[in-house]
Design a protein around this motif. Structure first.
Motif, PDB file in Angstrom:
ATOM      1  N   LEU A 199      98.819 -53.290 -35.767  1.00 46.12           N
ATOM      2  CA  LEU A 199     100.146 -53.633 -36.267  1.00 46.12           C
ATOM      3  C   LEU A 199     100.891 -52.340 -36.556  1.00 46.12           C
ATOM      4  O   LEU A 199     100.292 -51.390 -37.081  1.00 46.12           O
ATOM      5  CB  LEU A 199     100.039 -54.471 -37.539  1.00 46.12           C
ATOM      6  N   PRO A 200     102.194 -52.276 -36.224  1.00 44.40           N
ATOM      7  CA  PRO A 200     102.931 -51.031 -36.467  1.00 44.40           C
ATOM      8  C   PRO A 200     102.964 -50.683 -37.956  1.00 44.40           C
ATOM      9  O   PRO A 200     102.981 -51.587 -38.797  1.00 44.40           O
ATOM     10  CB  PRO A 200     104.341 -51.351 -35.973  1.00 44.40           C
ATOM     11  N   LEU A 245     105.383 -49.325 -39.625  1.00 43.94           N
ATOM     12  CA  LEU A 245     106.648 -49.716 -40.244  1.00 43.94           C
ATOM     13  C   LEU A 245     106.616 -51.189 -40.627  1.00 43.94           C
ATOM     14  O   LEU A 245     107.109 -51.587 -41.682  1.00 43.94           O
ATOM     15  CB  LEU A 245     107.810 -49.437 -39.291  1.00 43.94           C
ATOM     16  N   LEU A 255     108.486 -42.417 -42.922  1.00 43.53           N
ATOM     17  CA  LEU A 255     108.994 -43.775 -42.741  1.00 43.53           C
ATOM     18  C   LEU A 255     109.563 -44.328 -44.039  1.00 43.53           C
ATOM     19  O   LEU A 255     110.144 -45.415 -44.054  1.00 43.53           O
ATOM     20  CB  LEU A 255     107.883 -44.697 -42.251  1.00 43.53           C
ATOM     21  N   LYS A 272     103.768 -49.429 -30.805  1.00 47.01           N
ATOM     22  CA  LYS A 272     103.916 -49.611 -32.251  1.00 47.01           C
ATOM     23  C   LYS A 272     105.082 -48.772 -32.782  1.00 47.01           C
ATOM     24  O   LYS A 272     105.811 -49.198 -33.661  1.00 47.01           O
ATOM     25  CB  LYS A 272     102.616 -49.216 -32.959  1.00 47.01           C
ATOM     26  N   SER A 297     108.973 -49.637 -33.148  1.00 44.05           N
ATOM     27  CA  SER A 297     109.567 -50.305 -34.304  1.00 44.05           C
ATOM     28  C   SER A 297     110.446 -49.337 -35.094  1.00 44.05           C
ATOM     29  O   SER A 297     111.314 -49.773 -35.839  1.00 44.05           O
ATOM     30  CB  SER A 297     108.469 -50.876 -35.193  1.00 44.05           C
ATOM     31  N   LEU A 298     110.245 -48.028 -34.906  1.00 46.26           N
ATOM     32  CA  LEU A 298     111.034 -47.059 -35.665  1.00 46.26           C
ATOM     33  C   LEU A 298     112.496 -47.018 -35.256  1.00 46.26           C
ATOM     34  O   LEU A 298     113.326 -46.529 -36.022  1.00 46.26           O
ATOM     35  CB  LEU A 298     110.441 -45.654 -35.508  1.00 46.26           C
ATOM     36  N   SER A 309     114.455 -49.243 -35.309  1.00 51.48           N
ATOM     37  CA  SER A 309     115.272 -50.060 -36.205  1.00 51.48           C
ATOM     38  C   SER A 309     115.876 -49.194 -37.307  1.00 51.48           C
ATOM     39  O   SER A 309     116.851 -49.593 -37.934  1.00 51.48           O
ATOM     40  CB  SER A 309     114.439 -51.190 -36.801  1.00 51.48           C
TER      41      SER A 309
END
Lengths: 401, 506
Positions: free
Chosen positions: A141-142, A144, A342, B439, B442-443, B445
């Motif tokens: 799963l990412p 973020l 992040l 994966k 997603s960054l 966003s």
């Protein structure tokens, strides 16, 4: 008439050619010239375009903006900061926040990672499956996604401060974050610290002396009772003489929020939980691979020498596994530090969030700010890789000896 | 005799039956040996069972048992209306599904997205099955033809010219830049202390610019003629086909062996012509859909596929550069790789979003999605370079030396002997990089692009569906999608690894 060996032909021209153009010789030199010309052209285009664009937007290039007032607040600061401080101070505040979340995250990631690795290595089928499921789910799963999950779903679902979950009556978890007791220094604080430091230094010295004695004279000195006394007895004795070093201020619910204690903001909690659980999955795989890389025969050889299981692990298996584990482990620590950027997604005030985010949108100094931000991370990773290459050099030297 | 008999002992009765040994096979035996063979293990088993009980059971209960399956708005998912503690709110996903997959892509045009996804699947699946033939053609279609087709399919719009016009335009731009640089140096020479030197350099650069101008002049003239004619695309296409095929024919060996290259070139152009005709690119193509309207899974897939396709050539070039003996190229490659590997992706995306537009000419705007794609391609390229370098290092020196002994040039040695073996070695590593790229998409966003995660986050703020379980439901759905993709890729990488190491297995 003696025949003397002919001198080898002068190799200087060949050597120059090799240095200048590599194996490709003069062709290589030509390629380099063309490459340099292209690079120069691109560099020229970038500089001239940037200059023209900045002029159009009325932005003065340079680092002068760092002395201007920032004018915005940051909701977690380790050093004193107000809105009237400069952008330079914003930079330092953000950097410290990044470092704090990285260090805390690294600590928990290591602990969780080793536990999960032990689970996966356990002969118990169920426990090793549990470890495997953890690793597979977290790794696929990412990051973020996980940060947002903890922040938007889990922490947001917590009750408000009035119904907060109490941990032993001293810490409280609510949707405003985690409130923990705050230590307050008392009169006995300085002697306590001094004695603690003294204890640590003397223990290290004792250990050094004992190892010298073991390696040079074969004399076994048992040091753990004295180390225990130094590390715990000495500070305790100091406490008895000078009084308590610090007391804790317990948080109290007053009105709609807590008074007293120190509050850890929910962004920090979400980020730390996500970073440490995510990195732990990778650390678990590294540790597992490291321990599996030590041949089974090593363990058997240790027990055939009459060492106990614990001594075999401590003296034979772990040192060899560590050699495999440490380099990728450092890499994961570095990844965690980089991933802490992040934070910008949930508004934790780290370097990227307050400096490359808020400060950038306020000043418009994109080139300087992004260069500084990138420079910090680059510096961290270059220093780490330098330390790691020294470590690798030492390991290979100790293997060779 | 007698004393022997008296001292000897002969057993007369049978020994009692011993109990059967502890069973170690079958289910019972397995449970006994793997779960309950010692007190510690019993404790650990209970611990593991408790862990599973407190995670799996609530999850299943949330996703299935307590879930609400139909409804029109949030009212259906509230505890007081449903009459029980509500788990997942699936009607919310049903309502938001188009947004999560297509973003704000116009509803009437969504067949284009579906078609592009089907095309990708049709081209990708045979590429993944090692047993199927024609890997070269398949890879060429997927890595070169598909991105172009997908662009015109998803974005829409047509073309005004073809190869000739583009070449002419590029050369013109390049020429302008050189002449501009020369003029800047000439201007500097009026004020500088090194005036004569700068004057000479400036004039030299301007001279080069003028020479290039005269060289490309026929091309530009031809371009203007073609653009002036009614059928600009087809005229340009015909000229390009003729020129490229001729070059392929001559380079392929002329009259002796060039026929194969000629046929291949003409076949390729024929295929391109069919695509142009089918999609109507010569007169405007499909209606344009701005990338700001794209979103959801579409953006996630576009970013990751583009990243995969573009990062590999960058990675190969950098890896070869890093192993090169030519000093400048090696130093540049090392610096480039270490720079991008040393910074977090989010700063790269900030760089691409805020800094890159400053580096480009003022009248030249780059789409937000393309900027993010450039950043991701550079970032992933540096990581792929290290993977490819690992593969190059694994090839024995003898391979290159044997090729050199056969008289192959460096390019042929690299492209025919070393690279194919090296890339085959590192397929698992490349796939693992692709997983982390997937994966990492997603960054985007964070820089205001609505990928799957961004769309999900945007959908949380819809008051029509705000219930206590909305966030958990959304994360469960997106998590399942991400997990399926990443887990699938990691299983595939394991499969390839096992296949590659088949000879080492014992």
């Amino acid at each position: 008439m003696s025949t003397e060996a002919r001198k080898p032909p002068a190799q200087i021209a060949l050597k120059i050619r090799r240095i200048l153009g590599g194996k490709a010789g003069w062709n290589g030199v030509a390629v380099q010239f063309a490459f340099a010309a292209i690079l120069g052209w691109i560099g020229y285009e970038i500089v001239s375009n940037a200059r023209a664009n900045l002029e159009n937007q009325h932005i003065a290039a340079g680092f002068g903006f760092l002395r201007n007032n920032a004018g915005f607040d940051v909701n977690q600061t380790l050093i004193s900061y107000t809105g009237s401080d400069t952008f330079l101070r914003v930079f330092v505040v953000g950097l410290l926040n990044t470092l704090v979340v990285s260090v805390v995250g690294i600590f928990f990631a290591t602990v969780i990672g080793f536990i999960v690795a032990l689970c996966r290595l356990s002969p118990n089928w169920l426990l090793s499956r549990v470890g495997e499921i953890y690793v597979e789910i977290i790794r696929n799963l990412p990051l973020l996604f996980q940060i947002l999950f903890w922040y938007l779903a889990v922490l947001a679902a917590l009750p408000n401060p009035r119904q907060s979950i109490s941990v032993l009556g001293i810490a409280f978890i609510s949707n405003r974050g985690l409130v923990i007791p705050r230590p307050i220094g008392e009169s006995g604080f300085e002697p306590f610290l001094a004695m603690l430091a003294l204890g640590i230094v003397v223990s290290l010295g004792l250990r050094f002396y004992a190892r010298r004695a073991l390696f040079e004279r074969g004399q076994v000195i048992r040091i753990w009772p004295s180390v225990l006394a130094l590390l715990f007895g000495l500070p305790l004795a100091t406490m008895l003489v000078f009084g308590l070093p610090f007391t804790f201020e317990l948080p109290q619910l007053k009105g709609f929020n807590f008074a007293g204690g120190s509050r850890i903001i929910p962004e920090f909690v979400a980020l730390t939980v996500a970073l440490s659980t995510y990195t732990a999955a990778f650390i678990a795989e590294i540790v597992r691979a490291g321990i599996l890389s030590v041949h089974k025969g090593q363990m058997e050889a240790g027990s055939s020498l009459g060492l106990s299981r614990g001594a075999t692990l401590r003296l034979i298996v772990v040192p060899q596994a560590m050699r495999v584990i440490v380099p990728p482990l450092t890499n994961q620590y570095l990844n965690l530090t980089k991933n802490s950027s992040l934070a910008v997604a949930i508004g934790y005030p780290d370097l990227v969030s307050v400096f490359a985010g808020t400060s950038l949108s306020q000043t418009g100094q994109a080139i300087e700010i992004i260069a500084m931000t990138m420079g910090v991370y680059l510096l961290i990773s270059l220093v780490t890789s330098a330390v790691m290459s020294v470590y690798g050099w030492r390991v290979s030297r100790s293997l060779g000896a | 005799m007698t004393d022997i008999a008296s001292s000897s002992f002969v057993r007369h009765d049978l020994v009692n039956e011993r109990p059967a040994p502890v069973k170690t096979t079958g289910f019972i035996g397995w449970v006994r040996t793997r779960l309950f063979n010692s007190p510690t293990n019993i404790l650990l088993t209970i611990l593991g069972a408790l862990l599973l009980w407190f995670t799996i059971v609530p999850s299943v209960k949330f996703l299935m048992v307590d879930a609400v399956w139909s409804g029109q708005d949030r009212a259906a998912c509230l505890t007081e209306n449903a009459g029980f503690a509500v788990g997942a709110c699936w009607p919310y996903i049903q309502a938001k599904l188009p947004q999560l997959i297509y973003g704000f892509y116009p509803e009437a045009e969504r067949w284009r997205v579906n078609l592009a996804l089907v095309l990708a699947a049709v081209l990708l699946l045979p590429l993944l099955v090692p047993r199927l033939p024609a890997k070269g053609l398949n890879a060429g279609l997927f890595f070169f033809a598909f991105p172009v087709v997908a662009f015109f399919l998803l974005h829409g719009g047509g073309i005004k010219g073809f190869g000739l016009s583009w070449t002419a335009g590029l050369l013109e731009l390049f020429d302008d830049s050189i002449t501009g640089a020369g003029n800047v140096v000439l201007n500097l020479s009026k004020t500088s202390a090194m005036a004569p030197l700068l004057w000479i350099i400036g004039n030299l650069i301007v001279l080069v610019g003028t020479a290039i101008h005269w060289l490309v002049f026929p091309l530009i003239w031809l371009r203007d003629q073609i653009q002036g004619s009614g059928q600009s695309v087809w005229a340009d296409f015909a000229v390009t086909t003729a020129v490229v095929s001729l070059i392929a024919f001559v380079l392929g060996g002329g009259l002796r062996t060039g026929w194969r290259a000629l046929a291949a070139s003409i076949a390729t152009f024929l295929a391109i012509a069919i695509v142009i005709k089918l999609m109507g690119l010569d007169h405007g193509g499909l209606p344009v859909v701005q990338t700001s309207l794209w979103g959801g899974l579409l953006v996630t897939l576009v970013v990751s596929v583009t990243g995969i396709v573009t990062s590999l050539p960058i990675g190969i070039a950098l890896a070869l550069g890093r192993r090169s003996t030519i000093p400048l190229i090696r130093i540049f490659s090392i610096a480039f790789i270490e720079f991008w590997r040393g910074v977090p992706l989010i700063t790269v995306l900030f760089f691409a979003t805020y800094m890159l537009p400053l580096f480009l000419p003022g009248n030249f705007t780059v789409d937000g999605l393309v900027r993010a794609l450039i950043g991701i391609a550079l970032f992933t390229g540096a990581y792929q370079a290290e993977n490819v370098r690992g593969g190059l290092a694994a090839i024995p020196r003898g391979q290159g030396e044997a090729a050199a002994a056969l008289g192959l040039s460096w390019w042929k040695t690299t492209s025919l002997i070393v690279l194919p073996q090296a890339l085959r070695h590192v397929i698992p590593n490349l796939v693992n990089s692709f997983i982390s790229l997937f994966k990492d998409t997603s960054l985007v966003s964070i820089v205001a692009l609505f990928d799957l995660l961004g769309s999900l986050r945007a959908s949380f703020s819809d008051p029509k569906w705000s219930t206590p379980s909305t966030a958990f439901t959304g994360f469960a759905f997106a998590g399942i999608i991400y997990f399926i993709f990443c887990f699938g890729m990691s299983r595939y990488s394991l499969f390839v690894e096992r296949r590659l190491n088949a000879h080492r297995r014992n």
